[in-house]
Design a protein around this motif. Structure first.
Motif, PDB file in Angstrom:
ATOM      1  N   ASN A 176      67.168  11.891  65.604  1.00  0.00           N
ATOM      2  CA  ASN A 176      67.563  10.559  65.729  1.00  0.00           C
ATOM      3  C   ASN A 176      66.471   9.537  64.796  1.00  0.00           C
ATOM      4  O   ASN A 176      65.643  10.021  63.946  1.00  0.00           O
ATOM      5  CB  ASN A 176      66.959   9.227  66.844  1.00  0.00           C
ATOM      6  CG  ASN A 176      68.500   9.364  68.008  1.00  0.00           C
ATOM      7  OD1 ASN A 176      69.366   9.840  67.540  1.00  0.00           O
ATOM      8  ND2 ASN A 176      67.920   9.529  69.162  1.00  0.00           N
ATOM      9  N   ARG A 177      66.987   8.275  63.747  1.00  0.00           N
ATOM     10  CA  ARG A 177      67.028   7.511  63.222  1.00  0.00           C
ATOM     11  C   ARG A 177      66.537   8.415  61.354  1.00  0.00           C
ATOM     12  O   ARG A 177      65.677   8.532  60.704  1.00  0.00           O
ATOM     13  CB  ARG A 177      65.592   7.023  63.009  1.00  0.00           C
ATOM     14  CG  ARG A 177      65.328   6.337  64.700  1.00  0.00           C
ATOM     15  CD  ARG A 177      64.305   5.229  64.246  1.00  0.00           C
ATOM     16  NE  ARG A 177      63.640   4.713  63.292  1.00  0.00           N
ATOM     17  CZ  ARG A 177      63.156   3.720  63.282  1.00  0.00           C
ATOM     18  NH1 ARG A 177      61.786   4.094  64.574  1.00  0.00           N
ATOM     19  NH2 ARG A 177      63.263   2.610  62.760  1.00  0.00           N
ATOM     20  N   ARG A 178      67.435   9.870  61.301  1.00  0.00           N
ATOM     21  CA  ARG A 178      67.100  10.776  60.361  1.00  0.00           C
ATOM     22  C   ARG A 178      68.664  10.661  59.844  1.00  0.00           C
ATOM     23  O   ARG A 178      69.925  10.918  61.249  1.00  0.00           O
ATOM     24  CB  ARG A 178      67.038  11.995  59.918  1.00  0.00           C
ATOM     25  CG  ARG A 178      65.124  11.623  60.911  1.00  0.00           C
ATOM     26  CD  ARG A 178      64.472  11.407  59.503  1.00  0.00           C
ATOM     27  NE  ARG A 178      63.146  11.633  59.752  1.00  0.00           N
ATOM     28  CZ  ARG A 178      62.286  10.560  60.130  1.00  0.00           C
ATOM     29  NH1 ARG A 178      63.045   9.551  60.733  1.00  0.00           N
ATOM     30  NH2 ARG A 178      60.904  10.890  60.814  1.00  0.00           N
ATOM     31  N   SER A 201      72.670  -1.705  64.441  1.00  0.00           N
ATOM     32  CA  SER A 201      71.629  -1.701  62.669  1.00  0.00           C
ATOM     33  C   SER A 201      70.924  -0.622  62.932  1.00  0.00           C
ATOM     34  O   SER A 201      70.702   0.305  61.782  1.00  0.00           O
ATOM     35  CB  SER A 201      70.787  -3.089  63.094  1.00  0.00           C
ATOM     36  OG  SER A 201      71.162  -4.196  62.434  1.00  0.00           O
ATOM     37  N   ASP A 202      70.876   0.262  64.140  1.00  0.00           N
ATOM     38  CA  ASP A 202      70.376   1.524  64.258  1.00  0.00           C
ATOM     39  C   ASP A 202      71.404   2.554  64.436  1.00  0.00           C
ATOM     40  O   ASP A 202      71.166   3.054  65.314  1.00  0.00           O
ATOM     41  CB  ASP A 202      68.996   1.618  65.623  1.00  0.00           C
ATOM     42  CG  ASP A 202      68.383   2.530  65.452  1.00  0.00           C
ATOM     43  OD1 ASP A 202      67.981   3.242  64.546  1.00  0.00           O
ATOM     44  OD2 ASP A 202      67.814   2.751  66.350  1.00  0.00           O
ATOM     45  N   ALA A 203      71.870   2.383  63.132  1.00  0.00           N
ATOM     46  CA  ALA A 203      73.254   3.908  63.274  1.00  0.00           C
ATOM     47  C   ALA A 203      72.809   5.008  63.176  1.00  0.00           C
ATOM     48  O   ALA A 203      73.670   5.634  63.125  1.00  0.00           O
ATOM     49  CB  ALA A 203      74.302   2.630  61.701  1.00  0.00           C
ATOM     50  N   SER A 223      90.792   3.085  62.390  1.00  0.00           N
ATOM     51  CA  SER A 223      89.058   2.461  62.266  1.00  0.00           C
ATOM     52  C   SER A 223      88.405   3.490  62.032  1.00  0.00           C
ATOM     53  O   SER A 223      88.379   4.482  61.802  1.00  0.00           O
ATOM     54  CB  SER A 223      89.285   2.032  63.840  1.00  0.00           C
ATOM     55  OG  SER A 223      89.944   0.965  64.862  1.00  0.00           O
ATOM     56  N   ILE A 224      86.758   2.834  61.628  1.00  0.00           N
ATOM     57  CA  ILE A 224      85.779   3.150  61.765  1.00  0.00           C
ATOM     58  C   ILE A 224      85.306   3.569  63.324  1.00  0.00           C
ATOM     59  O   ILE A 224      84.275   1.992  63.469  1.00  0.00           O
ATOM     60  CB  ILE A 224      84.971   2.630  60.533  1.00  0.00           C
ATOM     61  CG1 ILE A 224      85.402   2.928  59.039  1.00  0.00           C
ATOM     62  CG2 ILE A 224      83.203   3.309  60.449  1.00  0.00           C
ATOM     63  CD1 ILE A 224      84.722   3.477  58.057  1.00  0.00           C
ATOM     64  N   CYS A 225      84.668   3.897  63.998  1.00  0.00           N
ATOM     65  CA  CYS A 225      83.634   3.600  64.538  1.00  0.00           C
ATOM     66  C   CYS A 225      82.490   4.676  64.764  1.00  0.00           C
ATOM     67  O   CYS A 225      81.877   5.882  64.763  1.00  0.00           O
ATOM     68  CB  CYS A 225      84.097   5.143  66.147  1.00  0.00           C
ATOM     69  SG  CYS A 225      85.802   4.598  66.095  1.00  0.00           S
ATOM     70  N   LEU A 226      81.719   3.316  64.448  1.00  0.00           N
ATOM     71  CA  LEU A 226      79.993   3.275  64.475  1.00  0.00           C
ATOM     72  C   LEU A 226      79.280   2.861  65.106  1.00  0.00           C
ATOM     73  O   LEU A 226      78.529   3.541  65.773  1.00  0.00           O
ATOM     74  CB  LEU A 226      79.589   2.837  62.585  1.00  0.00           C
ATOM     75  CG  LEU A 226      78.013   3.638  62.330  1.00  0.00           C
ATOM     76  CD1 LEU A 226      77.393   4.846  62.347  1.00  0.00           C
ATOM     77  CD2 LEU A 226      78.289   2.683  60.719  1.00  0.00           C
ATOM     78  N   THR A 227      79.413   1.620  65.709  1.00  0.00           N
ATOM     79  CA  THR A 227      78.985   0.821  66.738  1.00  0.00           C
ATOM     80  C   THR A 227      78.457   1.094  67.774  1.00  0.00           C
ATOM     81  O   THR A 227      79.589   1.579  68.147  1.00  0.00           O
ATOM     82  CB  THR A 227      79.031  -0.776  66.485  1.00  0.00           C
ATOM     83  OG1 THR A 227      78.449  -1.049  64.501  1.00  0.00           O
ATOM     84  CG2 THR A 227      77.614  -1.758  67.693  1.00  0.00           C
ATOM     85  N   GLU A 228      77.663   1.084  68.399  1.00  0.00           N
ATOM     86  CA  GLU A 228      77.190   1.635  70.058  1.00  0.00           C
ATOM     87  C   GLU A 228      76.741   0.534  70.429  1.00  0.00           C
ATOM     88  O   GLU A 228      75.966  -0.301  70.412  1.00  0.00           O
ATOM     89  CB  GLU A 228      76.781   2.311  69.753  1.00  0.00           C
ATOM     90  CG  GLU A 228      77.076   3.686  68.774  1.00  0.00           C
ATOM     91  CD  GLU A 228      76.716   5.280  69.678  1.00  0.00           C
ATOM     92  OE1 GLU A 228      75.920   5.464  70.527  1.00  0.00           O
ATOM     93  OE2 GLU A 228      77.348   6.256  68.972  1.00  0.00           O
TER      94      GLU A 228
END
Length: 392
Positions: free
Chosen positions: A182-184, A138-140, A128-133
């Motif tokens: 964040n956002r970087r 979309s603001d990964a 699994s890839i654990c990215l989405t929270e």
């Protein structure tokens, strides 16, 4: 795909033969158990192992890791042919093989390749890839999951949601912020976390509208400790790896969409040429012909573009704008194809004993997963303005 398709010329003879072999496997081994997989909420491990033994999973990987040494196109062929029979199975394979295995091939240490890549290609493990929270997908680049250094270990805390394969995965590639803002992109790190690591727990499988044979759940990380050897790639570079893979992911979304739309076309043609209404075959009515023509056009355009972009990826070229165009167009074409297939079948299209209902559900996923249609439009507009020198 017929020989008069523009996409036909984009395959080598060897790839066409591989496509025939994969299609036969899917019809023989997968189609008879699709309903069982949907009820179980997962593919059987025996099927994954059989796909590994047949060389389907590792078709594009180097032979030293159990792969077939084929082109990236062979992996795309597997994706399309799998989605044509069951898009849920394709989603499970997409994460384990197209994403995790590709990442491991490109940046994994030799130890990580032997420990994780080899079993994945053999069908003996899933990932699994654990990215989405929970706060947003979309603001990964603004995850709440954090990892801090503690001696020669890292301690990870956070939670992830909508994680494909989580209920069956043996290893999780977890993205966490280790530094930066964040956002970087700078300051994100990826970790390989084994399922039995203390502090890692998996939620109950989600009851989903789409892709029911692909298990999905939440993943919780409570003071999960992993050694330095479980860092994937370089510290602080994880989000760059994630961004780098987005074009690849969206092109393979095009493969799945094409497979779904082709399944809708197959179903619509078979039903319309068999069903009689008022003494005439359904296919003789112009309004039905219009629907079949629109589905066929969507299939053809999606396939040609996705084959073309696979070749672009094989050359190592960027295709951010084109990949987003493909993802947007092919997902909308698949949704239209599934809607029209249901309409052509009429009342039978609403019955679960026919595949039209499943295709309708599965197609909708691809307007949301891997970036919503709205996000795709933003990217397309941004990249178009940038290319015209008009970006602000």
């Amino acid at each position: 795909m017929t020989s008069d398709s523009a996409a036909y010329s984009l395959l080598t003879e060897e790839e066409r033969e591989f496509q025939r072999v994969v299609r036969q496997f899917m019809e023989r081994e997968v189609r008879p158990i699709v309903a069982d997989m949907e009820r179980a909420g997962r593919p059987p491990q025996e099927l994954l192992k059989k796909m590994g033994e047949q060389g389907i999973l590792g078709c594009f990987a180097p032979e030293e890791y159990g792969g077939g040494g084929g082109s990236l196109m062979t992996r795309a062929i597997v994706a399309e042919e799998t989605a044509r029979v069951d898009a849920g199975l394709d989603a499970t394979l997409f994460v384990s093989i197209s994403l995790i295995s590709r990442h491991l091939l490109k940046r994994g240490t030799e130890e990580q390749k032997q420990r994780y890549l080899v079993p994945l290609l053999a069908g003996e493990a899933s990932a699994s890839i654990c990215l989405t929270e929970p706060h947003g997908g979309s603001d990964a680049l603004s995850p709440k999951t954090r990892a801090v250094k503690d001696g020669d270990h890292w301690v990870i805390n956070g939670s992830k949601t909508f994680i494909t394969n989580a209920p069956i995965s043996d290893v999780f590639m977890v993205f966490a912020r280790t530094s930066g803002e964040n956002r970087r992109a700078k300051g994100g790190t990826a970790f390989l976390v084994d399922r039995d690591t203390p502090g890692l727990t998996i939620g109950q499988p989600f009851d989903k509208l789409s892709l029911r044979s692909s298990p999905t759940a939440e993943v919780f990380l409570d003071n999960v400790r992993v050694p330095e050897s479980q860092v994937f790639g370089e510290e602080g570079q994880g989000f760059y790896y994630m961004l780098e893979g987005l074009d690849y992911e969206r092109v393979f979304e095009g493969a799945s969409n094409t497979g779904i739309a082709q399944a809708c076309l197959d179903l619509a043609v078979d039903y319309a040429t068999d069903r009689q209404v008022f003494g005439e075959h359904l296919a003789s009515y112009q309004m039905i012909q219009d629907k079949i023509a629109r589905i066929a056009t969507g299939v053809e355009m999606s396939r040609v573009m996705f084959y073309h972009l696979i070749r672009t990826l094989e050359r190592g070229e960027d295709c951010t704008r084109a990949a987003s165009v493909l993802k947007l167009y092919s997902s909308e074409a698949a949704v239209e194809a599934s809607r029209e297939a249901v309409q052509i079948l009429g009342g039978y299209g609403l019955m679960e004993e026919y595949p039209a209902a499943r295709l309708y559900r599965d197609a909708k996923h691809h307007e949301i997963g891997a970036g919503t249609s709205e996000i795709m439009k933003i990217i397309i507009a941004r990249e178009t303005l940038k290319a015209a020198g008009k970006a602000k």
